[in-house]
Design a protein around this motif. Structure first.
Motif, PDB file in Angstrom:
ATOM      1  N   GLY A  34     -11.148   9.862  -0.696  1.00 35.70           N
ATOM      2  CA  GLY A  34      -9.875  10.595   0.232  1.00 35.70           C
ATOM      3  C   GLY A  34     -10.596  10.346   0.994  1.00 35.70           C
ATOM      4  O   GLY A  34     -10.243  10.794   2.193  1.00 35.70           O
ATOM      5  N   GLU A  35     -11.931  10.319   1.277  1.00 33.21           N
ATOM      6  CA  GLU A  35     -13.001  10.830   2.889  1.00 33.21           C
ATOM      7  C   GLU A  35     -12.574   9.159   3.601  1.00 33.21           C
ATOM      8  O   GLU A  35     -12.908   8.606   2.930  1.00 33.21           O
ATOM      9  CB  GLU A  35     -14.318  11.248   2.793  1.00 33.21           C
ATOM     10  CG  GLU A  35     -14.040  11.391   4.175  1.00 33.21           C
ATOM     11  CD  GLU A  35     -16.001  11.728   3.701  1.00 33.21           C
ATOM     12  OE1 GLU A  35     -16.675  12.586   4.669  1.00 33.21           O
ATOM     13  OE2 GLU A  35     -16.825  11.559   3.009  1.00 33.21           O
ATOM     14  N   ILE A  36     -11.791   9.322   5.279  1.00 39.30           N
ATOM     15  CA  ILE A  36     -12.118   8.929   6.488  1.00 39.30           C
ATOM     16  C   ILE A  36     -13.889   8.824   6.961  1.00 39.30           C
ATOM     17  O   ILE A  36     -14.084   9.350   7.670  1.00 39.30           O
ATOM     18  CB  ILE A  36     -10.627   8.536   7.269  1.00 39.30           C
ATOM     19  CG1 ILE A  36      -9.375   8.122   5.858  1.00 39.30           C
ATOM     20  CG2 ILE A  36     -11.155   7.770   7.821  1.00 39.30           C
ATOM     21  CD1 ILE A  36      -8.413   8.534   7.142  1.00 39.30           C
ATOM     22  N   LEU A  37     -14.813   7.401   6.852  1.00 44.44           N
ATOM     23  CA  LEU A  37     -15.655   7.508   7.484  1.00 44.44           C
ATOM     24  C   LEU A  37     -16.058   6.860   8.609  1.00 44.44           C
ATOM     25  O   LEU A  37     -15.776   5.973   8.134  1.00 44.44           O
ATOM     26  CB  LEU A  37     -17.012   7.837   6.165  1.00 44.44           C
ATOM     27  CG  LEU A  37     -18.439   7.184   6.732  1.00 44.44           C
ATOM     28  CD1 LEU A  37     -18.610   8.717   7.528  1.00 44.44           C
ATOM     29  CD2 LEU A  37     -19.458   6.871   6.011  1.00 44.44           C
ATOM     30  N   THR A 193      -2.841   9.910   2.169  1.00 42.21           N
ATOM     31  CA  THR A 193      -1.736   9.778   1.991  1.00 42.21           C
ATOM     32  C   THR A 193      -1.283   9.609  -0.218  1.00 42.21           C
ATOM     33  O   THR A 193      -1.630   9.985  -0.821  1.00 42.21           O
ATOM     34  CB  THR A 193      -0.272   9.476   1.645  1.00 42.21           C
ATOM     35  OG1 THR A 193      -0.016   8.118   2.276  1.00 42.21           O
ATOM     36  CG2 THR A 193      -0.002  10.044   3.187  1.00 42.21           C
ATOM     37  N   HIS A 194      -2.662   8.140  -0.061  1.00 38.22           N
ATOM     38  CA  HIS A 194      -2.402   7.859  -1.115  1.00 38.22           C
ATOM     39  C   HIS A 194      -4.558   7.699  -1.385  1.00 38.22           C
ATOM     40  O   HIS A 194      -4.802   7.388  -2.696  1.00 38.22           O
ATOM     41  CB  HIS A 194      -2.541   6.361  -0.717  1.00 38.22           C
ATOM     42  CG  HIS A 194      -1.292   5.782  -0.662  1.00 38.22           C
ATOM     43  ND1 HIS A 194      -0.378   6.006  -2.069  1.00 38.22           N
ATOM     44  CD2 HIS A 194      -0.705   5.125   0.084  1.00 38.22           C
ATOM     45  CE1 HIS A 194       1.152   5.263  -1.465  1.00 38.22           C
ATOM     46  NE2 HIS A 194       0.598   5.245  -0.242  1.00 38.22           N
ATOM     47  N   ALA A 195      -4.630   8.915  -1.365  1.00 35.16           N
ATOM     48  CA  ALA A 195      -5.961   9.357  -1.613  1.00 35.16           C
ATOM     49  C   ALA A 195      -6.703   8.156  -1.380  1.00 35.16           C
ATOM     50  O   ALA A 195      -8.228   7.974  -2.402  1.00 35.16           O
ATOM     51  CB  ALA A 195      -6.127   9.962  -2.971  1.00 35.16           C
ATOM     52  N   ILE A 196      -7.054   6.679  -1.160  1.00 39.94           N
ATOM     53  CA  ILE A 196      -7.974   5.921  -0.653  1.00 39.94           C
ATOM     54  C   ILE A 196      -9.533   6.463   0.209  1.00 39.94           C
ATOM     55  O   ILE A 196      -8.725   6.834   1.542  1.00 39.94           O
ATOM     56  CB  ILE A 196      -7.409   5.393   0.115  1.00 39.94           C
ATOM     57  CG1 ILE A 196      -6.178   4.387  -0.737  1.00 39.94           C
ATOM     58  CG2 ILE A 196      -7.876   3.713  -0.136  1.00 39.94           C
ATOM     59  CD1 ILE A 196      -5.520   3.445  -0.304  1.00 39.94           C
ATOM     60  N   THR A 197     -10.297   6.042  -0.261  1.00 43.42           N
ATOM     61  CA  THR A 197     -11.590   6.485   0.716  1.00 43.42           C
ATOM     62  C   THR A 197     -11.410   5.160   1.779  1.00 43.42           C
ATOM     63  O   THR A 197     -11.392   3.787   1.316  1.00 43.42           O
ATOM     64  CB  THR A 197     -12.470   6.290   0.032  1.00 43.42           C
ATOM     65  OG1 THR A 197     -12.662   7.439  -1.195  1.00 43.42           O
ATOM     66  CG2 THR A 197     -14.213   7.011   0.585  1.00 43.42           C
ATOM     67  N   VAL A 198     -12.034   5.458   3.198  1.00 47.49           N
ATOM     68  CA  VAL A 198     -12.039   4.393   4.487  1.00 47.49           C
ATOM     69  C   VAL A 198     -13.485   4.576   4.530  1.00 47.49           C
ATOM     70  O   VAL A 198     -13.454   5.989   5.072  1.00 47.49           O
ATOM     71  CB  VAL A 198     -10.782   4.744   4.696  1.00 47.49           C
ATOM     72  CG1 VAL A 198     -10.862   3.698   6.272  1.00 47.49           C
ATOM     73  CG2 VAL A 198      -9.379   4.541   4.909  1.00 47.49           C
ATOM     74  N   VAL A 199     -14.279   3.512   4.933  1.00 45.31           N
ATOM     75  CA  VAL A 199     -15.012   3.099   5.640  1.00 45.31           C
ATOM     76  C   VAL A 199     -14.891   2.557   6.536  1.00 45.31           C
ATOM     77  O   VAL A 199     -14.775   1.428   5.965  1.00 45.31           O
ATOM     78  CB  VAL A 199     -16.175   2.755   4.710  1.00 45.31           C
ATOM     79  CG1 VAL A 199     -17.255   3.165   5.369  1.00 45.31           C
ATOM     80  CG2 VAL A 199     -16.890   3.904   3.490  1.00 45.31           C
TER      81      VAL A 199
END
Length: 239
Positions: A34-37, A193-199
């Motif tokens: 769920g982190e946005i890096l 909101t959807h616990a998607i990890t974003v790189v």
């Protein structure tokens, strides 16, 4: 060395060269669920190569990539293809839409390939097209869309199947400021909101401020922001 249990994506000592020209030189990083890096750096710093190795598009020439305990760097090409199709999403600087398909058909491709019935797939992608303010373009083919609209369709396609990790490589580079803000707002909101990890790879400092954490990449080497080191989120950064 096994990756930490709380890291959905983990890489150590990644090496890659394009025709003898080094792009990655011992890059290590870890990303939590769920982190946005944000991976920042100038053009040519190796950001696209890094995301391509992390997502399985490229097999690193050295080092390791792990996704939820799976050694991506050891997978056969067919297995990496399935991983990208089923568990990952990708949106880049160029939308790369299928010209013969309408906007909703392009956005629904990952769902249809996964066997989701057409009616259900259409309902899902319509919701994403509405969030991106392009629902009225659902029946339009790419040639009839503006650049900003095509990029939004590509983002809807990347998010429609709710990937566990979304790789975004300069997704707002071709957009004007207003369109850029809309796309970034949808991307970051969807991730949280959807616990998607974003790189998210970007050379724009303003874009990077929307991330939870920033990793800078220069000439194939990485360095973490001071707060990231203090929180012990990133491990073994070299360079």
């Amino acid at each position: 060395m096994a990756p930490p249990d709380d890291h959905v994506l983990w890489a150590r000592d990644l090496e890659y060269a394009h025709r003898g020209s080094p792009a990655l030189l011992g890059v290590s990083l870890g990303v939590r669920q769920g982190e946005i890096l944000a991976v920042t750096g100038p053009r040519g710093a190796g950001k696209t190569t890094l995301l391509s190795c992390l997502s399985g598009q490229l097999r690193p020439q050295g080092g390791e990539v792990w996704f939820n305990g799976v050694p991506v760097h050891e997978l056969a090409p067919a297995s990496r293809d399935r991983l990208r199709r089923d568990r990952f999403g990708w949106v880049g600087e160029s939308p790369q839409l299928v010209p013969e398909l309408t906007a909703w058909e392009n956005a629904a491709l990952p769902l249809l390939l996964a066997g989701v019935p057409g009616r259900q797939a259409r309902k899902t992608v319509t919701e994403w097209l509405e969030r991106l303010d392009i629902a009225e373009c659902a029946r339009t083919r790419p040639a009839g869309l503006r650049q900003a609209q095509r990029q939004r369709v590509a983002l809807a396609r990347a998010l429609a199947h709710k990937p566990e990790v979304l790789f975004a490589d300069e997704p707002t580079a071709p957009l004007h400021r207003a369109d850029r803000a809309q796309v970034l707002r949808t991307l970051t909101t969807a991730g949280r909101t959807h616990a998607i990890t974003v790189v998210l790879a970007t050379h724009d400092p303003e874009v990077a401020t929307l991330a939870d954490r920033t990793l800078s990449l220069v000439d194939g080497h990485t360095s973490a922001a001071p707060e990231a080191v203090e929180d012990d989120i990133t491990c073994s950064l070299s360079g």
